[in-house]
Design an enzyme around this catalytic site. Structure first.
Site, short mmCIF file in Angstrom:
data_model
loop_
_atom_site.label_atom_id
_atom_site.label_comp_id
_atom_site.label_asym_id
_atom_site.label_seq_id
_atom_site.Cartn_x
_atom_site.Cartn_y
_atom_site.Cartn_z
N LYS A 22 6.20 11.58 33.81
CA LYS A 22 6.43 12.02 34.77
C LYS A 22 7.09 11.73 36.16
O LYS A 22 6.07 10.54 36.52
CB LYS A 22 5.05 12.69 35.00
CG LYS A 22 5.16 13.88 35.94
CD LYS A 22 3.88 14.76 36.34
CE LYS A 22 4.17 15.81 37.02
NZ LYS A 22 2.57 17.01 36.87
N SER A 47 2.89 22.44 36.24
CA SER A 47 4.27 20.83 37.54
C SER A 47 4.53 19.67 35.79
O SER A 47 5.77 20.08 36.69
CB SER A 47 3.28 20.55 38.70
OG SER A 47 2.70 19.74 38.56
N SER A 77 -1.79 21.58 35.04
CA SER A 77 -0.16 20.86 35.19
C SER A 77 0.01 20.04 33.81
O SER A 77 0.85 20.35 33.76
CB SER A 77 -0.17 20.38 36.72
OG SER A 77 -0.07 21.01 37.84
#
Lengths: 95, 477, 484
Positions: free
Chosen positions: C76, C151, C175
């Site tokens: 990420k 997210s 998330s």
């Protein structure tokens, strides 16, 4: 509680964010919908409840007083917006 | 009209640690710009603070030295504001629960003791430095100082004159160096005072509105700034105007104070507990360990000097104003010198030399052992007090010379051979019959003149005590 | 290779069926082929990845390998990675080349894993649909007209489309779990403090936690073995005894007490999702577990509390983006104030600015007690609810998200509707508990996630419970059409 244009101006100033006039109107609506959602908290009685800042009951670890960091200036200055003689440059600060 | 002056002081003391408050970057002063700006000092995305153990120890030492409460649990908070030399956009400080509470420091004002209450002392981090003039019309940012550990020491508004404020500041300055938590270097910014000043009509119980003079880094500026500010406030009030709370700056060049332009907006620092740091726990065990390593405090040493060594209270307090001076004094005493003579030498001759050369006693070229030897030569009457000063001056120039050699080189060895003095006295009596007669007719002054003649004849080397003894004997036969 | 477990990939590498270089190139090719549709990655640097792969091959050759050596992992773009552009999905950090590695990245590097690239995400991890990214929205590989959740939407889409065999995510309010649910794979948010936050760009410090994202619980266990561990650079990291999360996967779960909170099945939950969850619970019952009714009475307050605490912390965490030392600076300004105001106006997206403003508001003078302090107190009540619940059960189960993946733009302009996506996940972040989402079924070809909430540091047990389900079902191995 509700937020008005003046509140928005104040918090935008504290947060150093420019908000255009057209943004400001929609922002007022959206922020107020969020505020009224979080205002649900006020229904709860929290007398004698300890505020919780951390998930677990632990205490601060302490670091030995040793210099462990090396000079990373060359990397840091390379990605800085404005630099003169290894010094970051910003518009004049008025005291 | 008479006015009361009310003063409180917040002092930012840079702690004497190797590394920063929340990172392992060096705190050395005067390095190349930004060479000590590590990831944490630069507030890079993703970095986190870890607290320096030594800074915590320093705070505990200060708490112990001021007889304060040391909190078993204290909390770090974020103080949020934007400033280019504040890289995170917040300063990590302690707000609601500081590590040190309710201490006190005694100061002596015109011979009277006064207690200044210390409200709190909390750990925080220094900001970087804003530099002006690197580029015309712009500001430069050097983050070497950013994150340097600070202890902010806040008094109650207990001082009522510029002199008291300066005395407190000096005493605090001495104390933090004494307990080894600060190098005390005011030029480098290691010890900086914010002074809150307000005035009120004499006897009023309600405090006036205060104005805070920021960042004073010399005792002289503290005095000048307070004096100026007090006059300004009184004049304003007497003109029927009112005082607004303000943050102000002192300009050493003009000796005036003025409000800061950048702080016009009411500050709203939005303090909240820093979620990156956990509650700081100080255990009894930690405190006990530090107690063992604490030096005897200056007040207690001074008391001992008065009681056990018979020094005056002034001398005792002067000799304990600074740990290096106290050490120097103690080191001389190890050679069994008279405490009083030693005190006189240090506070007199040595201090005036140090002051003239603008150096601290740690740089004094004359070692305690040498001073001790010199004092011993006075005590064993090898040289007179006056001759000793000449030896001292010579020694200052050639610090490593052997004292006895120097005395001989300078021809200052005192004549203590009673036969030789006897002969000199005899010669002087014979050559000054008039004076002898004057003395015998009751003029006491003539005696001193005769002693002077003997000293002169000996080129100053005769032991004056012996001279007067022998002279007295011969004249009263 | 596209649907092999990490263990199988490891076997392939060790038995020289393929090299890490080949494996990495294979996934890079897949990214190249599919990323224009899915937009799962922000940064790809084939040269860097392949260099790491070569190094991994050398490690394997010399026998110094562990399970993840040579395995490509999508990271990420919230984790700082030395030499990589690290953007956090924001224009603010568009030009930020990190000079250092996050602890998580360093740990993957230490075992010789390959960084496959930096995945797309909601800007500063603020969002539940991956539509707030400066780099464009991410598409759900099950249906490109739908969102992948957020997210960690880029990592989620990358796993679902098998552009990477494993990925990392972060979870502040859901998330990892919500996108795992919407994209049909396994995601775990560990106990707060189990994985170091150093180098992970902060959103809400007291809630943020990194975790693994991969098809199966077994894969997640392998990833967690690398990610977990005390870090002296993170004061909030917990010095918990090191565990092998693969060790207990096959323990029997007979007699397991599963707490089912009634508040997770009230209005707001999509009816077909409820059916899938209930079916999954019945499967557990068949495996010998016992279902226990529990109550988490303050669940309805989790979102209000979260939307005070998270924005408050974020407003402060994001103050460092001021255009002084790195990152974006506005092009035109007359003075310092204007530089700040325009830099932050232009550099941040709408949702981020909204949260900074809310956070600034709730901390500002006069509102602190009514909002921030109040929220911290209710946070305690929510945490106490769990404490009580765990007296009656070993694990809590319910839905991960109230619905399956929704249409792009459907909730984009309605923050409150978007915030409801995290209604079942947020309370675990507030309490600091571990939470997990595993694929539990499909509704019209769209995945549904079952959420597991464990007690503190019970990751090993949760992985065991998840693995037991995955031995009986194949939801976690299903792939969207058009992936191969």
């Amino acid at each position: 509680m509700t937020i008005n244009q003046k509140d928005i101006e104040k918090i935008a100033h504290l947060a150093r964010i420019n908000i255009s006039e057209e943004e400001s109107a929609t922002l007022e609506v959206k922020l107020n919908s969020i505020i009224s959602m979080i205002d649900k908290m006020q229904e709860v009685n929290t007398d004698n409840v300890e505020p919780m800042s951390h998930a677990l009951e632990v205490t601060q670890p302490l670091r030995e007083d040793k210099v462990t960091e090396s000079d990373i200036r060359s990397d840091a200055l390379k990605i800085a917006p404005e630099v003169v003689d290894s010094i970051f440059i910003v518009p004049q600060v008025i005291e | 009209m008479d006015w009361d002056i009310v003063i409180g002081i917040e002092t930012h003391v840079q702690l004497r640690t190797n590394s920063k408050q929340f990172s392992g970057a060096s705190t050395a002063y005067g390095s190349e710009p930004n060479s000590q700006a590590c990831l944490v000092s630069l507030a890079y995305p993703g970095v986190l603070p870890v607290l320096n153990k030594e800074a915590v120890n320093c705070a505990i030492r200060f708490g112990l030295a001021t007889d304060a409460e040391i909190a078993s649990r204290s909390i770090f908070a974020r103080k949020n504001y934007f400033y280019p030399d504040l890289p995170k956009g917040y300063q990590i400080s302690q707000f609601e629960l500081p590590i040190v509470n309710h201490g006190k420091l005694s100061i002596s004002i015109n011979g009277k003791e006064k207690e200044v209450r210390i409200l709190r002392a909390h750990l925080e981090e220094d900001a970087g430095k804003s530099l002006h003039g690197i580029v015309q019309g712009k500001t430069g940012i050097d983050l070497n100082r950013a994150g340097t550990p600070l202890l902010e020491i806040v008094t109650e508004p207990d001082m009522s004159s510029a002199d008291e404020a300066v005395t407190y500041a000096k005493k605090l300055h001495e104390l933090v160096q004494w307990i080894g938590i600060c190098d005390g270097n005011m030029q480098e910014g290691s010890f900086r005072c914010d002074v809150n000043v307000s005035v009120k009509k004499k006897g009023d119980t309600k405090l006036g509105t205060r104005r805070e003079i920021k960042n004073l880094n010399s005792f002289r500026f503290i005095k000048q700034a307070i004096d100026y500010e007090v006059n300004w406030q009184i004049e304003r009030l007497e003109d029927g105007e009112k005082i607004d709370q303000a943050t102000i700056l002192f300009n050493p060049e003009t000796g005036e104070t003025r409000a800061m332009r950048s702080k016009e907006e009411a500050n709203d620092y939005r303090y909240f507990p820093d979620p990156d740091l956990l509650p700081l726990e100080v255990t009894a065990n930690m405190i006990d360990k530090i107690k063992l390593s604490m030096p005897e405090l200056p007040a207690s040493v001074a008391e001992r000097f008065e009681k056990n060594l018979g020094l005056s209270s002034y001398d005792a307090s002067e000799l304990t104003a600074n740990r290096e001076v106290t050490n120097y004094f103690n080191n001389v005493l190890q050679f069994e010198c008279s405490p009083k003579i030693t005190a006189n030498w240090i506070l007199g001759v040595i201090f005036s030399q140090l002051k003239e050369k603008d150096i601290s006693i740690s740089l004094c070229p004359i070692s305690p052992a040498q001073l001790a030897k010199l004092i011993q030569r006075i005590e064993d009457q090898t040289i007179s007090n006056n001759a000793a000063k000449k030896v001292f001056d010579a020694l200052w120039q050639k610090p490593n010379t052997e004292i006895d050699l120097l005395i001989d080189e300078l021809g200052l060895r005192q004549i203590s051979d009673s036969g030789a003095i006897d002969q000199l006295v005899e010669e002087v009596i014979n050559a000054n019959i008039n004076m002898v007669n004057e003395f015998k007719s009751g003029k006491e002054k003539a005696f001193n003149a005769l002693v002077g003649q003997v000293m002169k004849a000996s080129k100053g080397k005769a032991n004056p005590t012996q001279v007067s003894e022998i002279l007295k004997k011969k004249l009263t036969i | 290779m596209i649907n092999l477990s990490l263990k199988s990939l490891n076997q392939g590498l060790v038995k020289k069926k393929f090299s890490s270089l080949e494996l990495t190139q294979f996934f890079l090719n897949r990214v190249e082929k599919h990323n224009s549709d899915i937009n799962a990655f922000i940064s790809i640097d084939a040269e860097k990845s392949l260099t790491q792969a070569k190094h991994a091959d050398a490690l394997i050759q010399s026998g110094q390998n562990s399970l993840l050596t040579g395995i490509p992992v999508a990271q990420k773009d919230i984790f700082c990675s030395a030499g990589w552009r690290t953007t956090c999905g924001s224009l603010m950090l568009d030009n930020f080349i990190s000079p250092y590695d996050a602890t998580v990245i360093q740990k993957f590097n230490e075992v010789g894993a390959v960084n496959l690239g930096k995945t797309n995400m909601d800007e500063f991890a603020m969002g539940s649909s991956n539509e707030t990214s400066y780099y464009g929205s991410v598409k759900n590989p099950w249906d490109l007209s739908l969102v992948p959740g957020g997210s960690s939407g880029g990592s989620a889409a990358a796993i679902a489309a098998r552009l990477a065999p494993a990925a990392t995510g972060t979870d502040t309010g859901g998330s990892i779990r919500q996108p795992a649910s919407l994209c049909g794979f396994t995601g775990l948010k560990p106990t707060y403090g189990l994985v170091s936050r150093f180098g992970m760009i902060a959103f809400a410090s007291s809630l943020d936690q990194a975790g693994p994202m991969a098809p199966s619980a077994e894969d997640c266990a392998a990833l967690l073995n690398v990610m977990a561990g005390y870090d002296e650079k993170d004061s909030t990291s917990i010095n918990h005894e090191k565990e092998d999360y693969l060790a207990n996967l096959d323990e029997p779960i007979k007699g397991l007490r599963i707490g089912v909170p009634k508040e997770f099945f009230e209005k707001g939950l999509d009816g077909s999702v409820q059916k899938v969850i209930e079916a999954a619970l019945m499967s557990y019952k068949k495996m010998g577990a016992e279902l226990v009714d529990i109550s988490l009475p303050n669940t309805h307050l989790a979102i209000p509390v979260y939307y005070v605490i998270a924005p408050a912390e974020a407003s402060s965490n994001l103050s460092r983006y001021d255009g002084v030392r790195y990152g974006y600076r506005a092009k035109e300004y007359d003075d310092l104030m204007e530089m700040y105001f325009k830099t932050r106006q232009e550099g941040f997206g709408e949702e981020v600015k909204r949260r900074i403003l809310i956070g600034t508001y709730v901390l500002s003078a006069g509102y602190y007690d009514a909002y921030y302090l109040k929220a911290q107190k209710i946070r305690k009540l929510i945490s106490d609810d769990f404490k009580k619940a765990f007296e009656k059960c070993d694990v809590i189960m319910g839905p991960s998200a109230p619905s399956v993946a929704f249409k792009a733009n459907e909730k984009k302009s309605d923050p409150l509707a978007m915030y409801l996506q995290d209604i079942y996940t947020i309370s675990t972040n507030l309490a600091g508990l571990p939470g997990m989402s595993i694929p539990a079924g499909m509704i019209e070809n769209l995945p549904v996630g079952l959420q597991l909430i464990g007690n503190y540091f019970k990751e090993s047990q949760m992985l065991n419970i998840a693995h037991a389900f995955q031995k009986e079902t194949d939801w976690h191995t299903r792939m969207p059409d058009g992936v191969s």
